[in-house]
Design a protein around this motif. Structure first.
Motif, PDB file in Angstrom:
ATOM      1  N   GLY A   1      58.278  46.745  33.967  1.00 21.79           N
ATOM      2  CA  GLY A   1      59.410  45.887  34.334  1.00 21.79           C
ATOM      3  C   GLY A   1      58.953  44.580  34.965  1.00 21.79           C
ATOM      4  O   GLY A   1      59.657  43.581  34.916  1.00 21.79           O
ATOM      5  N   LYS A   2      57.748  44.605  35.571  1.00 22.08           N
ATOM      6  CA  LYS A   2      57.226  43.379  36.196  1.00 22.08           C
ATOM      7  C   LYS A   2      56.103  42.772  35.367  1.00 22.08           C
ATOM      8  O   LYS A   2      56.007  41.557  35.224  1.00 22.08           O
ATOM      9  N   ALA A   3      55.228  43.634  34.863  1.00 21.63           N
ATOM     10  CA  ALA A   3      54.069  43.132  34.123  1.00 21.63           C
ATOM     11  C   ALA A   3      53.747  44.072  32.974  1.00 21.63           C
ATOM     12  O   ALA A   3      54.108  45.250  32.994  1.00 21.63           O
ATOM     13  N   CYS A   4      53.059  43.530  31.995  1.00 22.73           N
ATOM     14  CA  CYS A   4      52.739  44.279  30.788  1.00 22.73           C
ATOM     15  C   CYS A   4      51.353  43.831  30.319  1.00 22.73           C
ATOM     16  O   CYS A   4      51.117  42.634  30.152  1.00 22.73           O
ATOM     17  N   MET A   5      50.459  44.777  30.144  1.00 22.18           N
ATOM     18  CA  MET A   5      49.092  44.406  29.786  1.00 22.18           C
ATOM     19  C   MET A   5      48.734  44.855  28.379  1.00 22.18           C
ATOM     20  O   MET A   5      49.059  45.965  27.965  1.00 22.18           O
ATOM     21  N   GLN A   6      48.063  43.989  27.646  1.00 22.57           N
ATOM     22  CA  GLN A   6      47.592  44.290  26.287  1.00 22.57           C
ATOM     23  C   GLN A   6      46.094  44.046  26.228  1.00 22.57           C
ATOM     24  O   GLN A   6      45.618  43.025  26.722  1.00 22.57           O
ATOM     25  N   VAL A   7      45.367  44.977  25.615  1.00 24.04           N
ATOM     26  CA  VAL A   7      43.907  44.855  25.527  1.00 24.04           C
ATOM     27  C   VAL A   7      43.503  44.577  24.082  1.00 24.04           C
ATOM     28  O   VAL A   7      43.986  45.237  23.160  1.00 24.04           O
TER      29      VAL A   7
ATOM     30  N   ASP B   1      47.420  32.254  40.940  1.00 21.59           N
ATOM     31  CA  ASP B   1      48.285  31.555  41.904  1.00 21.59           C
ATOM     32  C   ASP B   1      49.740  31.538  41.443  1.00 21.59           C
ATOM     33  O   ASP B   1      50.645  31.383  42.268  1.00 21.59           O
ATOM     34  N   SER B   2      49.956  31.667  40.151  1.00 22.85           N
ATOM     35  CA  SER B   2      51.326  31.596  39.638  1.00 22.85           C
ATOM     36  C   SER B   2      52.120  32.877  39.913  1.00 22.85           C
ATOM     37  O   SER B   2      53.336  32.904  39.773  1.00 22.85           O
ATOM     38  N   LEU B   3      51.418  33.945  40.289  1.00 20.19           N
ATOM     39  CA  LEU B   3      52.116  35.230  40.504  1.00 20.19           C
ATOM     40  C   LEU B   3      52.806  35.252  41.866  1.00 20.19           C
ATOM     41  O   LEU B   3      52.290  34.699  42.841  1.00 20.19           O
ATOM     42  N   ASP B   4      53.938  35.932  41.949  1.00 20.67           N
ATOM     43  CA  ASP B   4      54.566  36.171  43.255  1.00 20.67           C
ATOM     44  C   ASP B   4      53.584  36.972  44.097  1.00 20.67           C
ATOM     45  O   ASP B   4      52.942  37.896  43.580  1.00 20.67           O
TER      46      ASP B   4
ATOM     47  N   GLU C   1      53.806  39.410  46.058  1.00 21.32           N
ATOM     48  CA  GLU C   1      53.942  40.874  46.010  1.00 21.32           C
ATOM     49  C   GLU C   1      53.377  41.447  44.700  1.00 21.32           C
ATOM     50  O   GLU C   1      52.697  42.468  44.689  1.00 21.32           O
ATOM     51  N   VAL C   2      53.672  40.741  43.613  1.00 22.58           N
ATOM     52  CA  VAL C   2      53.159  41.154  42.294  1.00 22.58           C
ATOM     53  C   VAL C   2      51.639  41.028  42.270  1.00 22.58           C
ATOM     54  O   VAL C   2      50.916  41.906  41.795  1.00 22.58           O
ATOM     55  N   ARG C   3      51.159  39.915  42.818  1.00 22.54           N
ATOM     56  CA  ARG C   3      49.709  39.676  42.841  1.00 22.54           C
ATOM     57  C   ARG C   3      49.004  40.778  43.638  1.00 22.54           C
ATOM     58  O   ARG C   3      47.996  41.332  43.199  1.00 22.54           O
ATOM     59  N   ASP C   4      49.565  41.107  44.788  1.00 27.87           N
ATOM     60  CA  ASP C   4      48.939  42.149  45.626  1.00 27.87           C
ATOM     61  C   ASP C   4      48.883  43.484  44.899  1.00 27.87           C
ATOM     62  O   ASP C   4      47.878  44.186  44.943  1.00 27.87           O
ATOM     63  N   GLN C   5      49.975  43.820  44.252  1.00 25.40           N
ATOM     64  CA  GLN C   5      50.011  45.107  43.537  1.00 25.40           C
ATOM     65  C   GLN C   5      48.970  45.113  42.414  1.00 25.40           C
ATOM     66  O   GLN C   5      48.222  46.084  42.241  1.00 25.40           O
ATOM     67  N   PHE C   6      48.922  44.003  41.679  1.00 21.93           N
ATOM     68  CA  PHE C   6      47.960  43.897  40.581  1.00 21.93           C
ATOM     69  C   PHE C   6      46.525  43.986  41.110  1.00 21.93           C
ATOM     70  O   PHE C   6      45.688  44.733  40.579  1.00 21.93           O
TER      71      PHE C   6
END
Ligand code: LMR
Length: 328
Positions: free
Chosen positions: A58-64, A246-249, A251-256
């Motif tokens: 819901g916040k982020a999606c990763m593709q490898v 730097d573009s991440l919020d 809270e999102v950055r910390d979680q990531f």
């Protein structure tokens, strides 16, 4: 525009990725050059994607994108700055255009084992080096170990003299070139995806890599055998662009970043077993592994020692000393 279109075509052509991203999710594309599975980097990338897609749904999606299908290591850094991908993990040998400090990691016979590497990279100096390329807009997020390197060639190698006159493929590292030349051999820099073909057609006679690369890329098929030299580290820098981070919020950055830190620790803890397994896989495939006697090993260490002096100025003696101290 043409470049952007080509990149997006390449992305859609390779959209094999597990998780289909939803509207509103931050898309994190991770490009690397090795096998998707059965390899420390391939498996670490998958684990990272699984955790991001699960915990940040819901916040982020990763593709490898594995296997050099998207970018080579020389192009991926540019792709990070352009925002075509958000993560990459080239080997530490491949950053010479941005910092000479990482030449440290290429010094032959620097680290006695992966535990020493872990002590150094998690220590103060190792952490500091993650910030070596901020002037260029890159941020190191962690070190992913991949094992020590072994030599292979189209003839048996037991002492450095056996390599005289042969041509070896190396990564884009001047330290590697100096090391090969110290053996009286010739070095040729080639992209990873070209190595098998170059060995097969005799463009080069030999190469150096981890057990996991030697097995998953099938280099053993086109070599006489592998010599267990353990002469140099293969490790990666998980790297992103400052602009994206730097573009991440916050809270999102910390979680990531927390997920990245945990996956890094887990992945590094799995490397020794993966390497042992791929060493066994090489044997089971019928290839020859040559172990060195203490005297033979001494000859390799001695032949390569001059390489240290050559690069001490770029790296700094204090940094070399602190890496050496991590062996104790
Ligand atoms: C190589 O080019 O040999 C390695 O850097 C490939 C890799 O990423 O393991």
């Amino acid at each position: 525009l043409a470049a952007a279109t080509a990149a997006s075509l390449a992305l859609s052509a390779n959209a094999y990725a597990a998780d289909d991203c939803n509207d509103g999710e931050i898309v994190i594309k991770f490009s690397h050059v090795v096998a998707a599975t059965g390899h420390p980097k391939g498996d670490a990338a998958t684990l990272l994607a699984e955790r991001v897609n699960d915990e940040m749904n819901g916040k982020a999606c990763m593709q490898v994108f594995p296997n050099s299908q998207l970018f080579d290591d020389d192009k991926v850094m540019e792709a990070l700055l352009l925002g075509d991908v958000q993560l990459a993990a080239p080997s530490l040998s491949k950053f010479e255009a941005y910092t000479l400090k990482f030449r440290l990691f290429d010094l032959p016979f620097l680290f006695q084992d992966l535990d020493a590497v872990e002590r150094f990279t998690t220590g103060e100096n190792g952490k500091e080096l993650l910030n070596s390329m901020t002037d260029y807009g890159f941020q190191g997020l962690g070190y992913w170990s991949s094992g020590l390197k072994q030599f292979s060639a189209n003839k048996p190698l037991l002492v450095p003299d056996d390599a005289k006159g042969l041509k070896f493929r190396v990564q884009t590292s001047d330290v590697a070139v100096a090391m090969i030349e110290a053996m009286g051999a010739n070095a040729q820099k080639l992209a990873f995806k070209e190595v098998y073909g170059a060995l097969q057609t005799g463009v080069v006679d030999g190469q150096e890599n981890s057990w996991s690369n030697i097995y998953t890329q099938k280099f053993f098929e086109v070599q006489d055998g592998i010599t267990e030299t353990n002469h140099q580290l293969l490790a990666y820098l998980l790297v992103t662009s400052d602009e994206w981070l730097d573009s991440l919020d916050p809270e999102v950055r910390d979680q990531f970043l927390t997920i990245v830190e945990e996956v890094t620790a887990t992945a590094n803890g799995n490397v020794a077993a993966a390497e042992a397994k791929n060493r066994q896989n090489v044997l089971d495939a019928g290839s020859t592994i040559r172990e060195l006697t203490p005297e033979q090993r001494k000859a390799w260490v001695g032949a390569m020692k001059p390489v240290w002096d050559k690069f001490e100025g770029d790296i700094g003696k204090d940094l070399i000393d602190s890496a050496v101290a991590s062996n104790n």
